[in-house]
Scaffold this motif. Structure first.
Motif, PDB file in Angstrom:
ATOM      1  N   ALA A  93       2.463   6.635  -6.686  1.00  0.00           N
ATOM      2  CA  ALA A  93       1.457   7.579  -7.178  1.00  0.00           C
ATOM      3  C   ALA A  93       1.933   9.011  -6.953  1.00  0.00           C
ATOM      4  CB  ALA A  93       0.122   7.340  -6.473  1.00  0.00           C
ATOM      5  N   VAL A 108       0.848  -1.201   0.000  1.00  0.00           N
ATOM      6  CA  VAL A 108       0.000   0.000   0.000  1.00  0.00           C
ATOM      7  C   VAL A 108       0.878   1.244   0.000  1.00  0.00           C
ATOM      8  CG1 VAL A 108      -1.807   1.249   1.226  1.00  0.00           C
ATOM      9  CG2 VAL A 108      -1.765  -1.242   1.291  1.00  0.00           C
ATOM     10  N   GLY A 145       1.415  -2.963  -7.538  1.00  0.00           N
ATOM     11  CA  GLY A 145       0.079  -3.555  -7.661  1.00  0.00           C
ATOM     12  C   GLY A 145       0.158  -5.062  -7.824  1.00  0.00           C
ATOM     13  N   LEU A 146       1.062  -5.520  -8.698  1.00  0.00           N
ATOM     14  CA  LEU A 146       1.219  -6.956  -8.920  1.00  0.00           C
ATOM     15  C   LEU A 146       1.727  -7.653  -7.657  1.00  0.00           C
ATOM     16  CD1 LEU A 146       2.713  -6.978 -12.537  1.00  0.00           C
ATOM     17  CD2 LEU A 146       0.461  -7.831 -11.789  1.00  0.00           C
ATOM     18  N   LEU A 158       4.189   1.834  -9.827  1.00  0.00           N
ATOM     19  CA  LEU A 158       2.838   1.643  -9.323  1.00  0.00           C
ATOM     20  C   LEU A 158       2.305   0.275  -9.729  1.00  0.00           C
ATOM     21  CD1 LEU A 158       0.166   4.399  -9.245  1.00  0.00           C
ATOM     22  CD2 LEU A 158      -0.509   2.084  -9.801  1.00  0.00           C
ATOM     23  N   ASN A 159       2.514  -0.058 -10.993  1.00  0.00           N
ATOM     24  CA  ASN A 159       2.005  -1.349 -11.469  1.00  0.00           C
ATOM     25  C   ASN A 159       2.751  -2.510 -10.843  1.00  0.00           C
ATOM     26  OD1 ASN A 159       0.027  -0.261 -13.021  1.00  0.00           O
ATOM     27  ND2 ASN A 159       1.293  -0.129 -14.883  1.00  0.00           N
ATOM     28  N   LEU A 187       2.453   1.690  -3.302  1.00  0.00           N
ATOM     29  CA  LEU A 187       1.501   2.224  -4.290  1.00  0.00           C
ATOM     30  C   LEU A 187       1.377   3.733  -4.156  1.00  0.00           C
ATOM     31  CD1 LEU A 187      -1.406  -0.406  -4.220  1.00  0.00           C
ATOM     32  CD2 LEU A 187      -0.080   0.275  -6.221  1.00  0.00           C
ATOM     33  N   ILE A 188       1.183   4.175  -2.907  1.00  0.00           N
ATOM     34  CA  ILE A 188       1.007   5.608  -2.693  1.00  0.00           C
ATOM     35  C   ILE A 188       2.287   6.356  -3.072  1.00  0.00           C
ATOM     36  CG2 ILE A 188       0.580   7.409  -0.973  1.00  0.00           C
ATOM     37  CD1 ILE A 188      -1.168   5.406   0.497  1.00  0.00           C
ATOM     38  N   LEU A 238       4.086   7.353   6.174  1.00  0.00           N
ATOM     39  CA  LEU A 238       3.159   7.636   7.271  1.00  0.00           C
ATOM     40  C   LEU A 238       1.883   6.787   7.146  1.00  0.00           C
ATOM     41  CD1 LEU A 238       2.609   9.426   9.732  1.00  0.00           C
ATOM     42  CD2 LEU A 238       1.446  11.014   8.185  1.00  0.00           C
ATOM     43  N   VAL A 239       1.348   6.739   5.934  1.00  0.00           N
ATOM     44  CA  VAL A 239       0.129   5.945   5.722  1.00  0.00           C
ATOM     45  C   VAL A 239       0.408   4.475   6.021  1.00  0.00           C
ATOM     46  CG1 VAL A 239      -1.563   5.166   4.028  1.00  0.00           C
ATOM     47  CG2 VAL A 239      -0.804   7.549   4.020  1.00  0.00           C
ATOM     48  N   LEU A 287      -1.309   2.077   8.939  1.00  0.00           N
ATOM     49  CA  LEU A 287      -1.985   0.803   8.658  1.00  0.00           C
ATOM     50  C   LEU A 287      -1.317  -0.345   9.414  1.00  0.00           C
ATOM     51  CD1 LEU A 287      -2.698   1.117   4.819  1.00  0.00           C
ATOM     52  CD2 LEU A 287      -4.346   1.267   6.691  1.00  0.00           C
ATOM     53  N   VAL A 317       5.124  10.727   2.932  1.00  0.00           N
ATOM     54  CA  VAL A 317       3.693  10.590   3.193  1.00  0.00           C
ATOM     55  C   VAL A 317       3.276   9.123   3.147  1.00  0.00           C
ATOM     56  CG1 VAL A 317       1.393  11.242   2.451  1.00  0.00           C
ATOM     57  CG2 VAL A 317       3.253  12.835   2.201  1.00  0.00           C
ATOM     58  N   TYR A 327       1.276  -6.693  -4.692  1.00  0.00           N
ATOM     59  CA  TYR A 327       0.160  -6.708  -3.753  1.00  0.00           C
ATOM     60  C   TYR A 327      -0.758  -7.906  -4.029  1.00  0.00           C
ATOM     61  CZ  TYR A 327      -3.080  -4.279  -0.556  1.00  0.00           C
ATOM     62  OH  TYR A 327      -3.872  -3.931   0.485  1.00  0.00           O
ATOM     63  N   ILE A 328      -1.051  -8.119  -5.298  1.00  0.00           N
ATOM     64  CA  ILE A 328      -1.907  -9.253  -5.658  1.00  0.00           C
ATOM     65  C   ILE A 328      -1.250 -10.568  -5.257  1.00  0.00           C
ATOM     66  CG2 ILE A 328      -2.793 -10.599  -7.612  1.00  0.00           C
ATOM     67  CD1 ILE A 328      -3.605  -8.084  -8.925  1.00  0.00           C
TER      68      ILE A 328
END
Lengths: 655, 616
Positions: free
Chosen positions: A92, A85, A104-105, A100-101, A88-89, A320-321, A325, A317, A107-108
């Motif tokens: 982004a 996560v 994403g992969l 990002l991709n 990803l952020i 931090l997120v 989590l 940032v 993560y999946i």
């Protein structure tokens, strides 16, 4: 739950009780001070329990390995997913589409792996857990079959039951659920901490100030709630015991018009249960909000201090997120670990109780060289037999008794004289303390239990049937008997008539051990059961004491057929049964004081004669006194009392 | 008994409706809880977007926030958690309170209803089944109230509220997230639907295993006597194996569906994160908003996954409720007339006029029976098992109602007076004495709770049990029954006689068979019974010659009819059924009695009359 119902808890705290022995007797299971075994906590770690369980679990080591892999994998995957996560952020905000991709992969992949590990964890732990439970139950049951009656004399059924039901379950939960949960929690916490440190060391240290508060809160809460839940269990046990008694005793209640009074009392008990539950509910309702406020404080720290660090450029940032989590995932295992502490204590205590049963040595087992007896003539010899149940109380003292095949022996004597003990020793329910007992010249200790049992037929005072059909019950002693043979046996003892009148005849299902039949009917079935087994030696221990006159007449008629050609030992209060015996043995304090035929013994004018006289003397007197009372109304009182002194001297020796 | 036609769950909910104030409070708290639950992530998002304020500048992101805002946000987060905590506490506690109250009410209703249902009901009902209803089924309803009803409302409110907030933030992202919620809920429902029948079977098997175990342990003497250990082991192993099979099946279902549920949820999270990141990249979404979404998703996980359980509680409640209403809707076969007066000043004149009775329409148990028992008379009932003796005595206190004819006491039809006053006129000493788990004192005073200590002692003395009680360490406070001391049959019987004496009934019913007791005890029981019979109309189910011979009327029953009626000598002369029973069963007693009387007379040289008394 029915299964855990009879487990020694109902009405347990109602105190009183002279009937219970302490822990002093041999062969007796330990008893917790308050009688509430289930709530006893042991130490967190019992070496004995753990090593024994390790041995039990050893055959499943492959599954266990899988389970550990599953637990570790699942704990890891769920926790490192916050990295994705955050990644990803980060991608982004940096505007990096490729990254990002990739995240994403990744993560999946994590999600899929996490589900796969979870599957492995669930299947393996479940398999081991249920297998272990099955194995423990079978082992315990098998062990219980080996223990002699001495064990059952000293331990109530409910207590033994609860060990094979609830204690076994809590032990199994420990071995699978508990241990693996703890492993998962510990690993989870470790990984969470690692992730947090990876994001920001300082922020981690600051937010960790919250953890001790959480642990203390949970520990304090648990101490209170444990007591509250013990009260809940006790309260509901009292409610259920009261309800059960009310249902069983409803006929008495109605005949005494106690409904209103009972309603008041039940309401009181029911209200105590309500209060105990509401109290426990209060504690449960309070803990979640408390924990959430603590967690929110941690979040607030992250927001304030973490935000500050972001603005100072020490933290991104996305970091931090991710941190926020990951922090969410830290608190659940911490909470859980605190709860597991008590679970562990309870399970260890349960394990100790299970082992206590498994480690109770059987008083005796079949001699490895024991032989099967086939056709025997039925000769029984007691050679200088002494016996005591407890060390210093002698029940039989140097008893010498030789019984010819086919002989009918009546055992006579006061309660405690040793009549039942003699019969129990022939069946080898207990072993003699000294001397020997021989069947057809073979020491019973050299005969296999099964073959000895098959030559014996026993009818006890309290007929004990099993839930099942009438067929199954009569067939109990000889599983290969045909339906025809069963009917014959029933006819022989005079049970056929009433059985045929039952709704489904011999196929009628006897619920709750035949409680839908009268005592007399149950006794007739147990007679049929004994006779079908084709015993060579028959033991009737007060077999007609509890039956009504009609049934007794039926049994008396059958008795001649039953006793013919069999060695029989008969204990009876009614002298008519005794009179016909080949030999009457009069016992006193475990010794034979007189023996012979009825008329000879009467002529002897000794103890038997006195016993016999007393029975009828009393009969004659009470009969006349009663006649007076009934006829003459109130004036009968004086009259009746007038007879009492005359009776007392005669009756006193009877005690 | 209104509302019997309504669906069971509605009838159950009407129990909760009695506490509508509390329910309203729970609902209000629930709304408050949801509100502040939504506020939390919102504040985090606010802290990130305003407090830190990351924004796009050329070539990347910059942060430009204020520490003051951050501090405010942090304080607000703690404040919101506290407010949420208060509402959550209120909601949980109130919900639990209502559920517990409902369980309490139902338990009370079951208890009171059961003890007022007539014998006809209890003859058919099995204790085990009733207990299961009163425990497990009531528990099922309690869980339904707290987890089924209140939880359902919560889940629905939470879902609607989150959906709204999410859509308002970014409808595109909300769509991506929400695609996964209905399938998750559906899978959860499928899983519990599959699990429920197996769970029921597991429960059932646990019960069966328990029965096998209990019977084996309590019947160990029989097991050993017949050498059946191996068969018992086989029986137990088979049941245990069966239990394993089913329990393991529940595990397999959970092991299959659990990971699927996890997987779907993980995909939802990935989709949200991935798509959200795109949105951020394209400037359509702020970092704070994405964090908020992720937090919401975490919040929704448990409620959505537990939807299956919520539906299960509804299913369970309807079966449990049905079983409970089976009891509560059962009407007692014996009903009191509205406004019936008490039966007062009983002299004990009992008449059966043309009485018939049958448990069902097909096989009558009593046929046109006429009895006239004068005050103070002793009536002996004689006959084979099943001839109707017990039925005769059970009809008088209205444990059952006659199906034809009528029974009167002092000329009043027993159906015209209150049950309590009618039954107070009777004293019943049953053969199978039932003592309650209580002290001896309480057991003796069971029918007369207002009895004084002196009354109790006097009754015990008359019943010849006082001396024995005084030898006990705790005397009258000795606890009997389960976990108390075990009394012998004779002692129990005398306690029950004392209990009856204390009631001072006008009419007495007893079964004179004494179970296995030693000689002295039997004598004591006989004395106690003689005491009891004085001045009362007495019905005896006779087993003993002595009782029969001294009776004022002997009623010989056969197949539900009185075939002979008279005194001993008359019936002997009649040479009918009585004579047969006498020859077969009673004569032995008589002969022995005669022989001993002669011998005693000889030995002691006492005149015969002194021993025979006024007997014959």
């Amino acid at each position: 739950m029915v299964f855990f119902g009879g487990a020694g808890s109902a009405g347990g705290w109602s105190g009183g009780g002279g009937g219970m022995g302490g822990n002093l007797r041999p062969n007796s299971l330990k008893r917790s001070t308050d009688g509430w075994d289930d709530d006893e906590l042991g130490s967190v770690y019992s070496h004995r329990v753990v090593t024994r369980m390790a041995k039990m679990i050893a055959p499943y080591r492959f599954r266990l390995f899988l389970a550990v892999v599953g637990v570790l994998g699942f704990a890891t995957m769920t926790r490192i997913s916050v990295l994705a996560v955050s990644g990803l952020i980060g991608a982004a905000t940096d505007g990096d589409m490729d990254r990002l991709n990739r995240w994403g992969l990744a993560y999946i992949a994590m999600a899929v792996l996490s589900a796969a590990f979870f599957f492995i964890q669930m299947t393996s732990t479940g398999w081991i857990g249920h297998r272990l439970l099955l194995r423990l139950r079978k082992d315990m049951f098998a062990h219980l079959q080996k223990l002699s009656l001495r064990f059952y004399d000293n331990n109530e059924v409910g207590r033994v039951m609860s060990r094979i039901t609830s204690d076994v379950t809590s032990l199994q939960e420990l071995m699978t659920g508990g241990m693996l949960t703890i492993l998962g929690d510990v690993v989870g916490i470790a990984i969470s901490v690692g992730v947090l440190l990876y994001f920001d060391v300082r922020l981690t240290l600051v937010t960790f100030t919250v953890v001790p508060v959480l642990v203390v809160t949970m520990a304090v809460w648990q101490a209170y709630s444990r007591r509250a839940f013990v009260r809940v269990r006790q309260a509901i046990a009292v409610v259920n015991a009261n309800l059960q008694e009310n249902v069983s005793g409803v006929r008495v209640i109605q005949s005494l018009s106690r409904e209103d009074e009972n309603a008041k009392r039940f309401d009181n008990i029911n209200r105590q249960n309500l209060n105990a539950n509401v109290n426990a509910g209060l504690l449960s309702a309070a803990v979640t909000p408390a924990v959430e406020v603590i967690v929110a404080t941690a979040t607030a720290l992250v927001v304030a201090y973490g935000g500050y660090r972001v603005m100072n450029g020490h933290l991104a940032v996305e970091g931090l997120v991710g941190f926020a989590l990951a922090l969410q995932m830290l608190f659940d295992p911490v909470r859980d670990l605190v709860l597991q502490y008590t679970q562990l204590q309870r399970a260890m205590a349960g394990g100790e109780r299970v082992l206590e049963v498994l480690d109770t040595k059987p008083e005796f087992e079949d001699d490895p060289n024991a032989i099967d007896i086939e056709d025997i003539s039925g000769r029984v010899d007691f050679n200088h037999v002494s016996f005591n149940y407890v060390d210093d109380v002698q029940v039989l003292a140097d008893l010498d008794l030789h019984v010819e095949p086919g002989e009918t022996i009546a055992l006579v004597g006061q309660t405690g004289a040793g009549k039942t003990t003699i019969t129990a020793l022939i069946s080898r329910f207990y072993d003699v303390t000294s001397g020997s007992i021989e069947v057809d010249g073979i020491d019973v200790r050299k005969i296999t239990h099964a073959s000895l049992a098959h030559r014996m037929g026993i009818v006890l005072q309290e007929p004990f049937l099993f839930s099942g059909t009438v067929y199954e019950n009569i067939r109990y002693g000889r599983p290969d008997a045909t339906d025809e043979e069963i009917r014959e046996a029933a006819e022989t003892v005079g049970a056929h008539d009433f059985i045929s009148r039952l709704e489904e005849g011999y196929g009628t299902y006897l619920h709750e051990r035949g409680m839908n039949l009268s005592v007399g009917q149950r006794q007739l079935i147990s007679f049929a059961r004994a006779i079908l087994a084709r015993p060579r030696i028959l033991i009737l221990d007060e077999a007609t004491a509890n039956v009504d006159t009609q049934t007794e007449v039926v049994i008396q008629r059958a008795l001649n057929t039953l006793l013919a050609g069999r060695t029989s030992f008969v204990i009876a209060h009614r002298l008519s049964t005794i009179r016909n015996a080949d030999r009457i043995i009069v016992l006193e304090h475990g010794r034979i004081v007189e023996q012979g035929k009825h008329d000879d013994l009467l002529a002897l004018g000794g103890r038997y004669a006195r016993l016999y006289r007393m029975t009828y003397e009393q009969h004659a007197l009470s009969s006349s006194a009663n006649g007076d009372g009934a006829r003459a109304g109130s004036s009968g009182n004086g009259h009746g009392n007038g007879h009492t002194p005359a009776l007392k001297p005669a009756a006193d020796p009877a005690r | 008994m209104k509302g019997r036609k309504l669906p069971v769950t509605i009838r159950l909910l009407s129990y909760a409706w009695n506490y509508k104030g509390r329910l309203a409070l729970a609902c209000l708290a629930l709304v408050g809880l949801t509100t502040f639950q939504l506020v939390g992530p919102q504040l985090v998002s606010y802290a990130i977007d305003t407090g830190i304020n990351p924004h796009k500048v050329d070539g990347g992101f910059e942060v430009d926030g204020s520490t003051d805002t951050l501090l405010i946000a942090a304080l607000l987060i703690v404040g919101a958690a506290m407010a949420r905590g208060v509402f959550q506490f209120l909601q949980t506690y109130t919900g639990e309170f209502v559920a517990q109250r409902v369980a309490y009410d139902i338990r009370n209703n079951i208890y009171n209803h059961l003890q007022r249902l007539s014998f006809a009901y209890h003859d058919k009902a099995q204790t085990g089944q009733i207990m299961q209803r009163a425990t497990q089924d009531v528990e099922g309803i309690r869980m339904f109230m707290s987890l089924g009803v209140i939880r359902l409302v919560y889940v629905v409110v939470l879902l609607i509220a989150t959906l709204t907030v999410m859509v308002l933030t970014s409808w595109k992202l909300a769509l991506v997230t929400w695609i996964f919620i209905p399938p998750t809920a559906a899978i959860s429902i499928v899983m519990t639907t599959k699990l429920r029948p197996i769970w029921l079977e597991v429960q059932n098997l646990q019960g069966r295993l328990g029965v096998v175990l209990q019977e084996n342990l309590s019947g160990m003497r029989v097991v050993k006597a017949f050498g059946r250990e191996n068969e018992e082991q086989a029986k137990f192993d088979a049941e245990a194996q069966q239990l394993f099979n089913y329990s393991y099946r529940t595990n397999r279902i959970q092991a299959t569906f659990g990971p699927i549920l996890n997987g779907v949820w993980a995909v939802a999270t990935v989709a949200t994160g991935w798509f959200g990141a795109y949105q951020i990249l394209h400037g359509h979404l702020s970092v704070g908003d994405l964090a908020k979404f992720m937090l919401y998703l975490g919040m929704l996980q448990m409620p959505v996954r537990s939807i299956g359980f919520v539906t299960m509680f509804w299913a369970r409640a309807s079966t449990s409720g049905q079983r409970i209403y089976d009891i509560l809707d059962a009407e007692s076969a014996v009903q009191e007339k509205p406004g019936a007066p008490d039966l007062a000043h009983v002299t004990g004149h009992v008449q059966f006029r043309d009485v018939s009775f049958g448990y069902d329409a097909i096989s009558p148990v009593l046929r046109r029976v006429d009895i006239d028992a004068q005050p103070g008379q002793v009536i002996a009932l004689l006959g084979q098992t099943g001839s109707g003796k017990t039925t005769v005595v059970n009809l008088m206190p209205r444990f059952y109602d006659v199906t034809g004819g009528k029974i009167t006491i002092d000329g009043t039809d027993i159906r015209d007076v209150t049950l309590a006053s009618l039954r107070r006129a009777f004293g019943i000493v049953q053969q199978d004495v039932f003592l309650f788990s209580a002290t001896i004192r309480e057991n003796i005073a069971y029918g007369a709770s207002d009895a004084t200590e002196d009354d109790i002692f006097e009754a015990a003395r008359l019943a010849r049990i006082h001396d024995f009680i005084m030898t006990l360490p705790d005397g009258y406070d000795t606890w009997v029954g389960e976990r108390g001391i075990t009394l012998s049959g004779g002692q129990k019987q005398r306690i029950s006689i004392a209990r009856t004496l204390l009631l001072d009934p006008k009419i007495l019913v007893f079964d004179d068979s004494t179970s296995s007791v030693d000689t002295e005890t039997e004598y004591l029981i006989q004395q106690a019974l003689a005491e009891l019979m004085k001045g009362r109309t007495t019905f005896v189910i006779a087993q003993r010659l002595r009782t029969v011979k001294s009776a004022d009327q002997i009623l010989v029953l056969k197949d539900g009819r009185i075939v002979e009626n008279g005194r001993h000598e008359e019936l002997i002369a009649l040479d009918g059924l009585y004579r047969q029973i006498y020859d077969l069963e009673l004569r032995d007693q008589e002969e022995a009695f005669e022989r001993e009387r002669e011998r005693l007379a000889e030995v002691k040289g006492e005149p015969e009359t002194a021993i025979a008394g006024g007997g014959d």
